[in-house]
Structure formats: structure tokens, C-alpha cells
Enzyme design. Structure first.
Site, mmCIF file in Angstrom:
data_model
loop_
_atom_site.group_PDB
_atom_site.id
_atom_site.type_symbol
_atom_site.label_atom_id
_atom_site.label_comp_id
_atom_site.label_asym_id
_atom_site.label_seq_id
_atom_site.Cartn_x
_atom_site.Cartn_y
_atom_site.Cartn_z
ATOM 1 C CG ASP A 13 -1.762 -1.266 1.301
ATOM 2 O OD1 ASP A 13 -2.296 -1.693 0.262
ATOM 3 O OD2 ASP A 13 -1.831 -1.850 2.393
ATOM 4 C CE LYS A 16 3.312 -2.303 -4.578
ATOM 5 N NZ LYS A 16 2.919 -2.111 -3.178
ATOM 6 N N GLY A 40 -4.733 -4.590 -4.423
ATOM 7 C CA GLY A 40 -5.751 -3.759 -5.059
ATOM 8 C C GLY A 40 -5.196 -2.378 -5.249
ATOM 9 C CG HIS A 41 -3.493 -1.027 -8.326
ATOM 10 N ND1 HIS A 41 -2.794 -2.190 -8.273
ATOM 11 C CD2 HIS A 41 -3.860 -0.868 -9.603
ATOM 12 C CE1 HIS A 41 -2.740 -2.726 -9.466
ATOM 13 N NE2 HIS A 41 -3.375 -1.948 -10.289
ATOM 14 C CD GLN A 222 0.615 -8.732 -2.032
ATOM 15 O OE1 GLN A 222 1.384 -9.435 -2.666
ATOM 16 N NE2 GLN A 222 -0.637 -8.583 -2.386
#
Ligand code: IMP
Length: 435
Positions: A13, A16, A40-41, A222
Site C-alpha cells: 500500500d 506503487k 488492489g489499486h 504488496q
């Protein structure tokens, strides 16, 4: 052969997605190399917000081929949902290529992950419940199903049958429902029919792009401190987010990697259980969490928040061999009177400067802090390091001194333009190498 690896230097988180987004213009291939739909992004396209779990964020650019590498574990149901969602928004999803060798997350992996967490009770890892650990476990145990198997009925049936024998025994022992073979085979075949056009030998996609002199971005999910080998085991994920994972999971050799961009936030966050020496359980922590929107993209869980910890930073920079760093969310610290930075630990009465490989030692670590004067003015509009308040500059310089790697990009807001770029440009286009 310009290949850049983007790697998280903390517990994931780190933002990135923003780094990828920033470099997308000069990139033709973006490769996810590990993890699955535990990541998730959130990407903003125009006035729409898109949440992605499997496709690299490059998918939103028409000139980029998005690759899900062999090191990723794929839940086909999630991938299909994501492809449908993107297609509905007018995104050309034919450019999403999925490695034939990537392993498949089956419904029994998800059930095992959740059943195991329930069984662990107070000792639970706090996984995302997406079946990540059991799928990588089957891969190592050579009982896994690969994406290519979804298109081959006899192999599929044999492999699911073989896997179910012990899976059902374990699930029954956990008091969880067991699985029938036929519905699973039917489901998997339907996934295979839908995803067949996307399957590819992605190693050669990467290698051919490099041979043509194109810029390849390898995007980790991650972060280093959740790495199966380098994180605080067992409170880790089951893959290798470190830069080395880009080689095994992306189909690239170590000498083909041009640069390794580490991404970190100006403070720390962690989701799930495990030691977190600088954790803040007070109003300051809650304020950072609120201003930084620190909630999990996948699970919606509030992230644990803490001061920046340079002890794991020095370790992360060593194991990733970072050539540059992007510092995100510096703006979130604006308005805090005194900002603390952990520079060492005290463990059993002794000062420790290096990240302890022992999880037990880490859980006894008491942070040794250096205090920094904060800054009050908002910094969203700053575009040059020299224009930052002096206190903010001192904080950034201290981080750089600990990392011993140049911080080349500093993010001062969520928009792509809200970024301070330093003279050094982390990636550069190079002349094409003749075939
Ligand atoms: P798993 O990857 O679902 O097995 O979860 C293992 C650990 O990694 C848990 O502590 C999760 O909270 C953490 N984790 C997994 N994916 C992410 C992520 O994308 N961001 C932050 N933490 C994550």
C-alpha cells in the site's frame, strides 16, 4: 534493454500504482510478477475511479500491453469480472496477457485460507481471505492447477480430482463444507473458454519487448516486509514481492534489470497481524489514517498506522538493490507538530540498528526515535524540493540519508501532477537494439 522494477519498501500500500502511472508514458509493457487478488489499486481515469486487483494499472493506457506473469496466482472469477468491468468502460482488454504457467486460485483454496484463519483464532495472520497461501502451497507441492490446464479437460479433471482428496479431508476436519468434483470442473472449463484468448507465453512477450529495446515495467504487489523470505514470518504473504521476485515471476534475468525503483510512504501502514514497532494507537495515528484514506482496497479493513521506520528501510534497500526511491504521501504529514522517525530499536536492553531476522526479537523491539519539527502549510502545490517548507526538506533528507539511495520523486497529492520530480529521471528511453 530498459527494464525497471517497481517494488514496495514497506508493508504494501505504498502507492506503487502512482509510480507506474507516472512512468506509463514511456512504457510499452507492464508486468505483474507475484501476488493475486489480495492486492488492489485505485486508478483515476478522467472523472471515473477504477479499482483493479489483478490487471496491472497499465491496462488503462492504449499503448501498453498488460501482462499477468507466471509468478501471479489468478482467481479466474476475479479476472473475468475485472475484464468485463474494463470492457464496459471502453478499455481494450485484448492487450491483457496472462501467463499459461500462472497458478489458479480454486474455490477450495479460498475455503482453506478462511478455514485456517478461523482455526488459528488469536494467532491468525489476518490474510485477505483470497486463497493466496493455499494456492502457492499447492504450487510448491506440485498439486497446483495452472492457467493452461483450464483449457484441457482431461488434465483439468485429473488434477482437480487429485487435489480434492486431501483438500476435502482437511476441510472436513476444519468443519467446513467439502467440494464435489463435477461443478468445479464445469466452472473451470467455463473460465478456460472465457480466458483462452488471453493466455500467452508471457516470458517471451517480455524477452521480445526487451530485445526490441522497449521499456518494460515490472510491478510488484504488496511490499518487502510482507515477503515470504524477508518479512516477519509468519505474518507475511506467500510470494516474493522483493525485486528478485520480478525475475522468477516475470520471466527476466537479474542482469536484464536496469533499475529498481523503491516506493515508500512518508509514514508506515500495515494491514493484518504481526509486529509493527512504530504503530500509533493514538489521535495522531487516527489523524494520519483519516487524511491518508488508509483503508484496504480489497477488504476495506482500516490499516494500522505508525511513524516511519528506517530500520526495515535499510534492510529493504539492501535486499532490493534499489537505484531510486519514490516517496509518497508527504502531504499527509502536514500539520503535525512533531514528526517522529524510528532510527533504531532497543531489544532486551540493547540498541539494534539492523532489521532482526527473528520474529520473536522483532516483537520485543522498542523504537528509538529521532524527532523532527513538523510543518503547518499544505504542500499540494509544491513542485520543487527547494520550495518545500524547510522542516519538510529536512525530513526528506533524513530519509534519503538512511536509505543511501536518491529520492527522485516525491508525491504531494493524489493527482499525477502533484509530484516533485528531481533532476534525476528514474527511467529513460534508450535507442532500440537491432533484432
Ligand atoms: P494474504 O496475502 O491474503 O495471504 O495475506 C497475508 C498478509 O499480507 C496479511 O497480513 C495481509 O493483510 C497482507 N496483505 C496481502 N495483500 C496485501 C496488500 O495488497 N496490501 C497490504 N497488505 C496485504
Amino acid at each position: 534493454m530498459p527494464a525497471s522494477v517497481i517494488v514496495g519498501l514497506q508493508w504494501g500500500d505504498e502507492g506503487k500504482g502512482k509510480t507506474t502511472d507516472f512512468l506509463a508514458e514511456q512504457t510499452t509493457l507492464v508486468v505483474r510478477y507475484q501476488g493475486g487478488d489480495n492486492a488492489g489499486h485505485t486508478v483515476v481515469v478522467g472523472d471515473e475511479t477504477v479499482k483493479l486487483q489483478l490487471c496491472p494499472s497499465g491496462v488503462l493506457y492504449p499503448h501498453i500491453t498488460s501482462v499477468i506473469g507466471n509468478g501471479v496466482v489468478v482467481n479466474p472469477a476475479t479476472l473475468i469480472r475485472e475484464l468485463d468491468m474494463l470492457a464496459a468502460k471502453g478499455v481494450d482488454t485484448t492487450r491483457v496477457r496472462v501467463s499459461r504457467s500462472a497458478h489458479v486460485i480454486m474455490p477450495y483454496h479460498v475455503a482453506l485460507d478462511r478455514g485456517n484463519e478461523t482455526r488459528l483464532a488469536d494467532e491468525k495472520v489476518g490474510t485477505t481471505g483470497r486463497g493466496i497461501g493455499p494456492t502457492y502451497g499447492d504450487r510448491a507441492w506440485r498439486l497446483g492447477l495452472r492457467m493452461e490446464d483450464l483449457t484441457d479437460e482431461p488434465i483439468l479433471r485429473a488434477r482437480i480430482g487429485r487435489a480434492l482428496v486431501d483438500k476435502n479431508l482437511i476441510l472436513a476436519a476444519m468443519g467446513e463444507p467439502v467440494f464435489e468434483i463435477e461443478p468445479l470442473v464445469e466452472q473451470a472449463l467455463a473460465w478456460g473458454r472465457r480466458l483462452a484468448p488471453h493466455l500467452d507465453d508471457t516470458t517471451w512477450l517480455v524477452q521480445d519487448a526487451l530485445r526490441r529495446g522497449e521499456h518494460v515495467l515490472l510491478e510488484g504487489a504488496q511490499g518487502t516486509l510482507l515477503d515470504l523470505d524477508h518479512g516477519s514470518y509468519p505474518f507475511v504473504t506467500s510470494s516474493n514481492p522483493v525485486a528478485g521476485g520480478a525475475c522468477t515471476g516475470g520471466g527476466i534475468g537479474p542482469l536484464q534489470v536496469d533499475e529498481v525503483i523503491g516506493v515508500m510512504k512518508a509514514y508506515s501502514t500495515r494491514v493484518g497481524a504481526g509486529p509493527f514497532p512504530t504503530e500509533l494507537l493514538d489521535e495522531t495515528g487516527r489523524g494520519i489514517a483519516e487524511r491518508g484514506h488508509e483503508f484496504g482496497t480489497v477488504t476495506g479493513r482500516p490499516r494500522r498506522v505508525g511513524w516511519f521506520d528506517t530500520v526495515p528501510l535499510r534492510y529493504a534497500v539492501a535486499v532490493n538493490s534499489n537505484s531510486a526511491i519514490m516517496l509518497n504521501k508527504l502531504d499527509i504529514l502536514s500539520g503535525i507538530e512533531t514528526i517522529r522517525m524510528c532510527v533504531a530499536y532497543e531489544i532486551d536492553g540493547r540498541r539494534v540498528d539492523t532489521w532482526p531476522s527473528s520474529g520473536a526479537a522483532l516483537s520485543r523491539a522498542i523504537p528509538v526515535y529521532e524527532d523532527f519539527e513538523g510543518w503547518q502549510a499544505p504542500i499540494h502545490d509544491v513542485r520543487a524540493l527547494a520550495d518545500l517548507p524547510e522542516a519538510a526538506r529536512r525530513y526528506v533528507t533524513a530519509l534519503e540519508d538512511h536509505a543511501k539511495v536518491p529520492i527522485v520523486l516525491v508525491s504531494v497529492g493524489p493527482e499525477r501532477t502533484q509530484t516533485i520530480e528531481r533532476a534525476f529521471r528514474p527511467t529513460r528511453r534508450r535507442p532500440a537494439v537491432p533484432a
